[in-house]
Design an enzyme around this catalytic site. Sequence first.
Site: not given
Ligand code: NAD
Length: 492
Positions: A174, A226-227, A230-231, A248, A282, A383
């Site tokens: 996804k 992701g963030s 959400v993680g 991550e 990130c 961040e």
């Molecule tokens: P986000 O957390 O908003 O979304 C990430 C993913 O999670 C998306 O596909 C989103 O649809 C999905 N999602 C949202 N709610 C969810 C839930 N309840 N259950 C499961 N999945 C859900 O992040 P973003 O805005 O897409 O990306 C930016 C963030 O990603 C920043 O915090 C950045 O630091 C981080 N990031 C980290 C790395 C790393 O390797 N550490 C790399 C790239 C980005």
Amino acid sequence: MRTYHNYIAGSWTPSVSGRTFENRNPANHDEVIGLFQESTTDDVDAAIDAAATAYATWRLVPAPKRAELLLAAAARLVEQKETFARDMTREMGKVLEETRGDVQEAIDMTQFMAGEGRRQYGQTVPSELRDKFAMSVRQPLGVCAMITPWNFPMAIPSWKIAPALVCGNTVVFKPATLTPLSAVNFVKVLEEVGVPPGVVNLVTGGPDIGTRMTTHDDVKVVSFTGSTAVGRLVNQNAASGFKKVHLEMGGKNVIIIMDDAQLELAVEGCLWGGFGTTGQRCTAASRVVVHEKVHDAFLKEFAARTAALRVGDGLDAATQVGPSVSEAQLQTVMKYVEIGKSEGARLVTGGHRLDTGAHARGWFHEPTIFADVSPTMRIAREEIFGPVVSVMRCSSLDEAIATGNDVAYGLSASIYTRDINKAFQAMRDMYTGIFYVNAPTIGAEVHLPFGGTKATGNGHREAGTAALDVFSEWKSIYVDFSGRLQRAQIDT
Ligand code: NAD
């Protein structure tokens, strides 16, 4: 207007919802790139069923044969690199040179993991008993749920999908709703080279389907980038089913500049680290800690070079900094600029939305520097994920390291110095997953582990052979060829 479908069990199919969402160009939000499926939990269930069915046969395909498909996929990515890079710039804004790099990273990772098809080494050890053989092998886990962000729309999916496949797992993927086209492009390549139906499935949509993927009984691994907010949810949702969870998450990375640094090089590093990908990495260098002896000289040059950066459409070869990915992301940037001002930080350059002339139809913001930032300010701790850099002073390396470590995150850090002792001290004492000497906080290569400490990660690593530890688990095997009962720890 082109409508794109989910990919489930080898067919491109619409969502049962009958609904779609738009994907817009952040440099020109009048341009709709395509319509994508607003999937439901029923679509996710179908994708997971397909992946579970395909697992029964895919896990038995010899790993070198699985790897041949990855090698073929890498070759196709090479052929289509320019098209995929242009699609990516249109859907998420970063400049073409960087989206080419994103596709290249997917090529590198797919090639690297193809090589792992002939490795995935286990251990063979002497048994403590006679006529007994002892070894360990990697085995796949089953269906892996991959949830990815929008800032590296092809690289990050490849970091997850390539190692999962070479280890013998099947996938439900996804992507972020802001970057579904790059996901479609990547999955199409896998389809074209003959990855069997059901082995990789793509479902587009938002948090609801993400939740389903992290709670479904048949999912064995959840790999999320992701963030941090959400993680945390993903981790909680997946915990009760004892899934293996790989996270991550966010970063607040620091560049330390000592008084003996090559200043021109440090300025170059801060420009690339701070404003590359419009600060939406990130690993972005959103904090710079500078020794007081060189602080003013550094800041003057850094500010002048920042003010001269050309902001615009990433498809324009003259552009150095693209737009924010969305109106919401731009609003976050603007909110933090106001927070910085209200906290008493000094706005040195930038600080405004760009919305006239060539910028009128996009989500643009000036590259922005705050100085006189104290480590306790929110702009130094949270961040922002945009083109905003906070500059702080230090009077010693110890102070710089303490400031560098004093945030919730632990992804990447770097030091500019010509003193090897200082470089090694910082390398040892910065508690991050990645560290650079005389380079910015970005520039990871696919064959070393990638990930962070503290609120950035949960101990796993992506990339390199470390990724195999996420997508396989160990089985220890003992073969007793003595023909009699031998009891470990008891018989001799
Ligand atoms: P986000 O957390 O908003 O979304 C990430 C993913 O999670 C998306 O596909 C989103 O649809 C999905 N999602 C949202 N709610 C969810 C839930 N309840 N259950 C499961 N999945 C859900 O992040 P973003 O805005 O897409 O990306 C930016 C963030 O990603 C920043 O915090 C950045 O630091 C981080 N990031 C980290 C790395 C790393 O390797 N550490 C790399 C790239 C980005």
